[in-house]
Design an enzyme around this catalytic site. Structure first.
Site, PDB file in Angstrom:
ATOM      1  N   ASP A  31      17.101  49.632  62.744  1.00 54.40           N
ATOM      2  CA  ASP A  31      16.398  50.482  61.776  1.00 54.40           C
ATOM      3  C   ASP A  31      15.075  51.011  62.322  1.00 54.40           C
ATOM      4  OD1 ASP A  31      18.332  49.915  59.772  1.00 54.40           O
ATOM      5  OD2 ASP A  31      17.327  48.033  59.325  1.00 54.40           O
ATOM      6  N   ASP A  61      18.381  50.682  54.244  1.00 55.52           N
ATOM      7  CA  ASP A  61      19.407  50.054  55.067  1.00 55.52           C
ATOM      8  C   ASP A  61      20.141  49.104  54.112  1.00 55.52           C
ATOM      9  OD1 ASP A  61      20.761  48.841  57.348  1.00 55.52           O
ATOM     10  OD2 ASP A  61      19.394  47.163  57.057  1.00 55.52           O
ATOM     11  N   ASP A 117      15.303  46.358  57.963  1.00 55.51           N
ATOM     12  CA  ASP A 117      14.919  45.019  58.416  1.00 55.51           C
ATOM     13  C   ASP A 117      15.333  44.685  59.847  1.00 55.51           C
ATOM     14  OD1 ASP A 117      17.722  44.489  58.118  1.00 55.51           O
ATOM     15  OD2 ASP A 117      17.231  42.363  57.893  1.00 55.51           O
TER      16      ASP A 117
END
Length: 313
Positions: free
Chosen positions: A222, A24, A218
């Site tokens: 996600d 990410d 995080d």
């Protein structure tokens, strides 16, 4: 000591044979602490700015938090009661404000795609993260924000690429922002404007190609992708749901710890294979000798214990 928590020992071994790592962007490769670098308040009516502040306050996204902080440093604002507050994946938020006269105002706060989705045609080009605020299709304010790349990001990406591990970056940000970060980190494979669902679908696609996939993230957005990866890695400051579905946690949220995780896993895997080879060779030599009567049971029992001790040492 290195800020790593492996929830199960098997993930050390899986990480060692991983051939694809998906990152990410916000809060993972970057600090996730966005700063407003340019703001255009097209209508400084405090009544309208209060509505902007209210819709920002309804979100915990780093973009909203940063703009809210910026506005409070300039204006004295108050929260108005909003209704029909909706989060629109990878685009922003919408809400409705009804004044004392019963008149309803539709509020939108998010990226250019959100405006297009609501038939608002507004030309705005930037290589930064963009946030636009409208009231009844009228653009009231625009903001451009920038995020800094985390320390050790370049070092980690370079390490993975040198070890023939494919690196991909997924982000909900626009193409310009994604390109800018990918260029700085030398990441060839990246995808912009990603939703939580599209991130998860990409992980499934990689796994269908028989790749061992590691996902590093995080945020709440996600969590679905993390749950689909062979190894899910979350930052220590992640949302609770991300920590819950992760297999490895970087307690200090440092990418140096992530590099250490790959090094430790690789070394551990080498030791596992080394010990297997040693025990196979040892048994291949000593079992035939014992069967042929050249080794008495007492010596065989002692040597078996000694071989186990050797492997442990």
């Amino acid at each position: 000591k290195r800020g790593l928590l492996f929830k199960e020992a098997k993930f050390i071994e899986t990480l060692a044979v991983a051939n694809t790592v998906v990152f990410d962007k916000t809060g993972t490769l970057t600090n996730g602490e966005l700063n407003v670098v340019k703001a255009s308040i097209l209508d400084e009516n405090i009544y309208k700015l209060n509505l902007l502040y209210s819709i920002l306050n309804a979100s915990t996204h780093p973009v909203s938090t940063s703009i809210k902080k910026y506005l409070l440093s300039i204006y004295d604002l108050e929260i108005k009661k909003l209704t029909d507050v909706k989060n629109i994946e990878a685009k922003g938020m919408s809400a409705v404000y009804t004044n004392v006269d019963g008149r309803a105002f539709k509020l939108l706060g998010g990226n250019i795609e959100l405006l297009k989705q609501n038939d608002i045609h507004y030309e705005f080009d930037s290589d930064k993260t963009v946030y636009l605020f409208t009231i009844n299709k009228e653009v009231i304010a625009t903001f451009e924000l920038e995020d800094e790349i985390k320390d050790n990001s370049k070092e980690l990406i370079s390490y993975l690429q040198k070890h023939n591990i494919e690196v991909t970056m997924l982000t909900g940000d626009n193409e310009n922002v994604a390109f800018n970060i990918a260029k700085q980190l030398n990441i060839k494979n990246y995808f912009s404007s990603q939703t939580p669902v599209s991130k998860a679908e990409y992980i499934k696609k990689l796994k269908s190609e028989d790749k061992v996939v590691v996902m590093v993230g995080d945020g709440v957005n996600d969590s679905v992708a993390l749950s689909n990866a062979d190894v899910a890695i979350a930052m220590g400051n992640s949302a609770d749901v991300s920590l819950a579905v992760s297999d490895i946690v970087l307690l200090n949220s440092s990418l140096k710890s992530l590099k250490d995780a790959f090094i430790i896993s690789s070394r551990t895997y080498k030791f596992i294979k080394q010990n297997l080879y040693l025990s196979l060779i040892y048994n291949a030599v000593t079992i035939p000798l014992a069967m042929a009567g050249y080794v008495i049971p007492l010596v065989a029992a002692l040597s078996m214990s000694l071989s186990s001790l050797m492997v442990v040492l």
